[in-house]
Design an enzyme around this catalytic site. Structure first.
Site, PDB file in Angstrom:
ATOM      1  CG  ASP A   1      -0.412   0.027   2.528  1.00 16.78           C
ATOM      2  OD1 ASP A   1       0.574   0.760   2.717  1.00 16.78           O
ATOM      3  OD2 ASP A   1      -0.915  -0.662   3.426  1.00 16.78           O
ATOM      4  CE1 TYR A   2       1.095   7.854  -2.222  1.00 19.02           C
ATOM      5  CE2 TYR A   2       0.779   8.409   0.090  1.00 19.02           C
ATOM      6  CZ  TYR A   2       1.156   8.774  -1.182  1.00 19.02           C
ATOM      7  OH  TYR A   2       1.592  10.046  -1.439  1.00 19.02           O
TER       8      TYR A   2
END
Length: 267
Positions: free
Chosen positions: A106-107
């Site tokens: 994820d980011y």
């Protein structure tokens, strides 16, 4: 060449993963000999059939490329982002064929990310039943209780993106640094979205940092933002870990301007 399932042919051509190929077939984006095909069990022969994906004619499998990247925090693991955030594809330089990430980080997460155009290998690695271990180092806010960590080790129930409640598989957890906000090494054999964050949230602790340091037989050995090609030995080990009983595929070599040394050539 015997007939094969369409989604396998499309994935082998390096267009997309097998899962995405199935969606393209169901969505009416694939045709065989001029006829739209929407049945996932449909087969074709690339040597004799004209297969088009989104209007583009397939010409057979590309040279397979396998990359290991150290994904930095602040990049999304997609080919493009509607919010115009940086993607991991922005970090690739000198790669002339299309590759795509195997799974996601994820980011806010960082660490080891695989990218390839080998759709069959990507499909095997991303399958829910995959037994390929992935290891992360995780910084947690506050010190979890021994009972909480035991729940993670046994498997516990977490929420999914769809709001469902699912049971996680057992995980390995060991302490690597004790402090007010300790670090743990966590090894999973599954990869649900934001799984580690949700497991620790279930026992009452926020995850501050996540870094993936191992993926099956591969270990992270690059600075953030950099990538490299896998070696032939690494490809073979990764294929074996994914259950693919086939020899490693040669990666394309860069053309060399050097002439062969005639004195060393065989007579």
């Amino acid at each position: 060449m015997p007939s094969e399932r369409l989604q396998k042919i499309i994935a082998a051509a390096g267009i997309t993963s097998r899962r995405s190929a199935e969606k393209m077939i169901s969505g009416g984006l694939v045709s065989v000999n001029g006829q739209i095909v929407t049945e996932l069990g449909s087969k074709a022969d690339l040597d004799h059939d004209h297969i088009r994906v989104n209007g583009k004619l397939l010409h057979g499998a590309e040279h397979h490329i396998y990359l290991l990247m150290n994904k930095p925090k602040g990049y999304v693991t997609t080919a493009s982002d509607p919010e115009r955030r940086p993607t991991v594809m922005d970090l690739l330089h000198g790669i002339r064929v299309r590759v795509y990430p195997v799974g996601r980080l994820d980011y806010a997460s960082e660490g080891l990310l695989l990218l390839t155009n080998d759709g069959e290998l990507a499909h095997r690695l991303m399958k829910a039943a995959s037994s390929v271990a992935k290891t992360y180092v995780v910084k947690v806010a506050g010190t979890p209780s021994s009972e909480g960590l035991a729940k993670i080790r046994r498997g516990l129930t977490i929420s999914t993106d769809r709001g469902e409640r699912v049971k996680t598989a057992p995980a390995r957890v060991r302490s690597v640094r004790e402090s007010e906000n300790p670090w743990y090494e966590v090894t999973l054999k599954e990869g649900r979205n934001r799984q580690i964050r949700r497991m620790f949230e279930e026992i009452g602790h926020h995850v501050e940092k996540i870094k993936r340091v191992r993926y099956g037989p591969l270990s992270l050995d690059l600075p953030p933002g950099e990538f490299r090609r896998l070696t032939m030995g690494e490809i073979a080990k990764l294929q074996a870990a994914a259950g693919l009983a086939k020899p490693p595929v040669k990666q394309p070599r860069e053309k060399s301007s050097k002439k062969p040394n005639k004195t060393n050539a065989r007579r």
